[in-house]
Motif scaffolding. Sequence first.
Motif, mmCIF file in Angstrom:
data_model
loop_
_atom_site.group_PDB
_atom_site.id
_atom_site.type_symbol
_atom_site.label_atom_id
_atom_site.label_comp_id
_atom_site.label_asym_id
_atom_site.label_seq_id
_atom_site.Cartn_x
_atom_site.Cartn_y
_atom_site.Cartn_z
ATOM 1 N N LEU A 56 43.006 33.844 27.412
ATOM 2 C CA LEU A 56 41.791 33.489 27.323
ATOM 3 C C LEU A 56 41.453 32.047 27.717
ATOM 4 O O LEU A 56 40.329 32.219 28.175
ATOM 5 N N ALA A 57 41.924 31.267 27.032
ATOM 6 C CA ALA A 57 41.844 29.944 27.998
ATOM 7 C C ALA A 57 41.127 29.440 29.445
ATOM 8 O O ALA A 57 40.393 29.598 29.290
ATOM 9 N N ASN A 99 36.344 31.406 34.815
ATOM 10 C CA ASN A 99 35.470 32.236 36.103
ATOM 11 C C ASN A 99 34.640 32.612 36.683
ATOM 12 O O ASN A 99 34.534 33.036 37.441
ATOM 13 N N GLY A 100 33.766 31.611 36.040
ATOM 14 C CA GLY A 100 32.634 31.151 36.992
ATOM 15 C C GLY A 100 32.800 30.275 38.316
ATOM 16 O O GLY A 100 31.934 30.250 38.830
ATOM 17 N N LEU A 101 33.785 29.900 38.325
ATOM 18 C CA LEU A 101 34.176 29.569 39.572
ATOM 19 C C LEU A 101 34.923 30.481 40.386
ATOM 20 O O LEU A 101 34.921 30.405 41.707
ATOM 21 N N SER A 102 35.973 30.767 39.921
ATOM 22 C CA SER A 102 36.819 32.150 40.821
ATOM 23 C C SER A 102 37.149 33.021 40.246
ATOM 24 O O SER A 102 37.236 33.733 40.579
ATOM 25 N N LEU A 111 46.636 47.253 36.703
ATOM 26 C CA LEU A 111 45.873 48.869 36.285
ATOM 27 C C LEU A 111 44.540 48.850 35.117
ATOM 28 O O LEU A 111 43.584 49.017 35.150
ATOM 29 N N PHE A 112 45.423 47.599 34.075
ATOM 30 C CA PHE A 112 44.026 48.177 32.779
ATOM 31 C C PHE A 112 43.021 46.860 33.939
ATOM 32 O O PHE A 112 41.487 47.450 33.430
ATOM 33 N N ILE A 113 42.972 45.884 34.220
ATOM 34 C CA ILE A 113 42.346 44.744 35.149
ATOM 35 C C ILE A 113 41.230 45.345 35.628
ATOM 36 O O ILE A 113 40.029 45.461 36.018
ATOM 37 N N LEU A 114 41.696 46.560 36.631
ATOM 38 C CA LEU A 114 41.775 46.945 38.008
ATOM 39 C C LEU A 114 40.569 48.111 37.594
ATOM 40 O O LEU A 114 39.470 47.952 37.987
ATOM 41 N N THR A 115 41.150 48.659 35.985
ATOM 42 C CA THR A 115 39.568 49.456 35.727
ATOM 43 C C THR A 115 38.429 49.266 34.714
ATOM 44 O O THR A 115 38.109 49.881 33.596
ATOM 45 N N GLN A 116 38.661 47.664 34.519
ATOM 46 C CA GLN A 116 37.159 47.162 33.594
ATOM 47 C C GLN A 116 36.855 47.005 33.985
ATOM 48 O O GLN A 116 35.905 45.877 33.575
ATOM 49 N N GLY A 117 35.748 46.986 35.390
ATOM 50 C CA GLY A 117 34.995 47.270 35.870
ATOM 51 C C GLY A 117 34.704 45.716 36.086
ATOM 52 O O GLY A 117 33.490 44.762 35.396
ATOM 53 N N MET A 118 35.900 45.629 37.382
ATOM 54 C CA MET A 118 34.662 43.926 38.811
ATOM 55 C C MET A 118 33.760 44.291 38.472
ATOM 56 O O MET A 118 33.171 45.073 39.178
ATOM 57 N N THR A 119 33.265 42.964 38.573
ATOM 58 C CA THR A 119 31.877 42.114 38.854
ATOM 59 C C THR A 119 32.069 42.538 40.472
ATOM 60 O O THR A 119 32.739 41.261 40.894
ATOM 61 N N ASN A 120 31.582 42.005 41.629
ATOM 62 C CA ASN A 120 31.657 41.937 42.480
ATOM 63 C C ASN A 120 33.589 42.304 43.457
ATOM 64 O O ASN A 120 33.896 41.218 44.290
ATOM 65 N N GLY A 128 32.925 38.594 30.349
ATOM 66 C CA GLY A 128 33.558 38.380 29.059
ATOM 67 C C GLY A 128 34.469 39.221 27.985
ATOM 68 O O GLY A 128 35.327 38.352 27.471
ATOM 69 N N LEU A 129 33.325 40.504 27.711
ATOM 70 C CA LEU A 129 34.862 41.213 27.064
ATOM 71 C C LEU A 129 36.001 41.484 27.879
ATOM 72 O O LEU A 129 37.279 41.511 26.933
ATOM 73 N N GLY A 130 35.742 41.535 29.090
ATOM 74 C CA GLY A 130 36.672 42.010 30.109
ATOM 75 C C GLY A 130 38.033 40.695 29.818
ATOM 76 O O GLY A 130 39.427 41.290 29.926
#
Length: 263
Positions: A52-53, A59-62, A172-181, A187-189
Amino acid sequence: MSSGHIFIGETIGTAVLILLGGGVCAAVTLKKSKAKDAGWLAITFGWGFAVLAGAYIANGLSGGQLNPAVTIGIAIKTGDWSNVPVYLGGQLLGAMIGAFLVWVVYLGQFATHLTDPEVLAGHGVDPAGPVTKDDARNPGGPVLGIFSTGPEIRNTVQNLLTEIIATTVLVLFILTQGMTNGLALNGLGILLTSLLVVGIGLSLGGPTGYAINPVRDLGPRIVHSLLPLPNKGGSDWGYAWIPVVGPLAGAVLAGGIYHLAFA
């Protein structure tokens, strides 16, 4: 995102991930730590909060990927491999920095733990022998588990499959969570992914310690091999390929499943 931003973000984020994740392992393991013997729940939640941390910071950089398996899975999803080496380089460097900082934070506890006769006897380490001496029943020595993973039962096929399956679930969880670009979770993801890491640890972490991230294991293992720790035992390089190859295979599998079922 520029290559420089990606490298800096992944380095800092992965360093925080390993500092907090390795830190909870040190807290639970080392003598004279206030959290000594806090147990598996503390470790799994500690690693979840570490994700999480680190991910929020980066997140904002990479995009806060922090994991070559995640990076490979995203590349398979998007078809964009151009920045994969930059991500992987930052992640490995960050993992090594984070592991070094764990040693700095727990310097006194490491010294006490690794000179305690009871600890050394329990791990088959002879203080009068070579510092790399391993016991066949516990090749990692007294503190390797703070830095990297190891199986409870050494069975190559089972250990590899465990890492593949656990990482497939994560990616697979990450890939299905609505990636931005194609690069970043919202943040919720990030929050949900962190909770999933806790769940993977509780459900699938028992056999191998759930690396589910090649640099989470490799970077700290390299640092363990280099640090001037007395009586530390070996770094168990014979096992080290499994928490690298397993998560990468899981990423490829997750990417394939995504294209077959969700694309």
